[in-house]
Write a protein that holds these residues in place. Sequence first.
Motif, PDB file in Angstrom:
ATOM      1  N   ARG A  66       0.840  -1.191   0.000  1.00  0.00           N
ATOM      2  CA  ARG A  66       0.000   0.000   0.000  1.00  0.00           C
ATOM      3  C   ARG A  66       0.881   1.248   0.000  1.00  0.00           C
ATOM      4  NH1 ARG A  66      -1.031   1.504   5.710  1.00  0.00           N
ATOM      5  NH2 ARG A  66      -0.153  -0.115   7.064  1.00  0.00           N
ATOM      6  N   TYR A  67       0.315   2.317  -0.529  1.00  0.00           N
ATOM      7  CA  TYR A  67       1.051   3.578  -0.538  1.00  0.00           C
ATOM      8  C   TYR A  67       0.170   4.685   0.030  1.00  0.00           C
ATOM      9  CZ  TYR A  67      -1.328   6.187  -4.263  1.00  0.00           C
ATOM     10  OH  TYR A  67      -2.244   6.885  -4.981  1.00  0.00           O
ATOM     11  N   GLU A  69       0.385   9.184   0.222  1.00  0.00           N
ATOM     12  CA  GLU A  69       1.135  10.405  -0.033  1.00  0.00           C
ATOM     13  C   GLU A  69       0.467  11.586   0.655  1.00  0.00           C
ATOM     14  OE1 GLU A  69       0.655  13.316  -1.925  1.00  0.00           O
ATOM     15  OE2 GLU A  69      -1.297  12.937  -2.819  1.00  0.00           O
ATOM     16  N   ASN A  93       4.841   7.455   1.338  1.00  0.00           N
ATOM     17  CA  ASN A  93       5.042   6.201   2.070  1.00  0.00           C
ATOM     18  C   ASN A  93       4.705   5.012   1.188  1.00  0.00           C
ATOM     19  OD1 ASN A  93       4.584   8.364   3.995  1.00  0.00           O
ATOM     20  ND2 ASN A  93       4.553   6.807   5.590  1.00  0.00           N
ATOM     21  N   MET A  94       5.529   3.994   1.265  1.00  0.00           N
ATOM     22  CA  MET A  94       5.245   2.708   0.638  1.00  0.00           C
ATOM     23  C   MET A  94       5.434   1.630   1.698  1.00  0.00           C
ATOM     24  SD  MET A  94       4.347   1.691  -2.487  1.00  0.00           S
ATOM     25  CE  MET A  94       5.134   2.743  -3.703  1.00  0.00           C
ATOM     26  N   PHE A 209      13.085   4.427  -3.618  1.00  0.00           N
ATOM     27  CA  PHE A 209      12.283   3.314  -3.119  1.00  0.00           C
ATOM     28  C   PHE A 209      12.965   1.977  -3.406  1.00  0.00           C
ATOM     29  CE2 PHE A 209       8.243   5.931  -2.948  1.00  0.00           C
ATOM     30  CZ  PHE A 209       8.089   5.776  -1.586  1.00  0.00           C
ATOM     31  N   GLU A 368      -4.282   7.438  -1.068  1.00  0.00           N
ATOM     32  CA  GLU A 368      -3.965   6.141  -0.455  1.00  0.00           C
ATOM     33  C   GLU A 368      -4.557   5.036  -1.301  1.00  0.00           C
ATOM     34  OE1 GLU A 368      -4.251   5.539   3.873  1.00  0.00           O
ATOM     35  OE2 GLU A 368      -4.995   7.584   3.981  1.00  0.00           O
TER      36      GLU A 368
END
Length: 379
Positions: A66-67, A69, A93-94, A209, A368
């Motif tokens: 999931r990500y 931002e 975020n990852m 990443f 998300e």
Amino acid sequence: MKKLLLICILFGTSVYSLEFGYMGNKAFGMGGSGVALTSNPFSAYYNPALIGTNSTIGIGYSLGLRYKEHNIGILSDPNIETAKSFLGDNSLNMTSENGIAIQLPITLVDTFSSAIGIGVFYTKIGVINFIVNGNNGGGGGGGGGGNNSLSAKMLTNGLDLLEIPLSYSLSLSSMIGNFSVGVNAKYINAKHSLASQDFSGNNTIQDSFNQVFKSKNGISTNAFGVDVGLSYSLPFDTFVIGVVGKNLNTPNINTMANEKLALDPQYRLGISTSAIPLTTIALDLDLKPNTEFRGLDNKMAKKQVQYISLGGDVNLTFMDIKLGVAKNIVNGAEGWLIYAGLGFKIIDISLFSNTNITRGSGSKIPTEFGVKIGGGFSF
């Protein structure tokens, strides 16, 4: 003063408690509601008291990504003012969450029953923050080119959490319902990494990443954690209530940053009902705010998350259908989280997205999004 001391004792004083994660597809597809979900092979993760509520052997696996931002979409229409706002508060975020869990009944008598469980839960988080490179662009009052351009660098945090819990639960059956208590004693291996580089375009984001998810560098910590759960249920699970406290001993994690990191306790309450045939409805509530991991040493504001979630599962003969919603009740900027899943016993696909839309690469996308593939069976 006494009240402040009591709060510190109950809820810890460290920097992070992180947010309550997602393991397993069933709870994930139901909005993350798993603290009172009895038919869940990942019960040990959500509430160890629940591993003894079934008399069958349960096995489950799950793989997820999931990500999330915050403020990254502003880059689609850059100018000097929005860039300054962006550099003051942003994150990308990852998160990858993967696990396998097994639960086994070991004692079955008329009044008491018990069960053991073991799992391997692995969470990997990569966070990118964009910060001002040196003093360039920092103030608004300088002259010349300093007002017309901003130079940024990327700060990349990596956090790996490997948890191996050994679970035990004891259940008491009575005329007024079933009472269960469970505990996880878990080994934790954590690794934190930190790196920075000048920002030169989208290729650098991907490279960062890749570096986080492939890197073997970082500072490692070996620690132990304790989770305790309670549950009460009426016959046939017509009503179930559960509560769990995770990381009650506040494990400390070594970092490459100046900021400290500790896994503060998490507390969550859940209720569920299976009163409707073939259907389970569940609700979870975080009993205190947790802190979203947005990286260390980036001077970004800490974001509080406290979720309430509601989900349902219709279990048909050959498949089950899951739907759920969740909301951060201390910060509504991310909108509603919408979940859905379709399972065929040994294979299950679940998705989630939020209702907050941003612009990226010319298209509107949610801030998300996540997907999980997993499954499980019992016998």
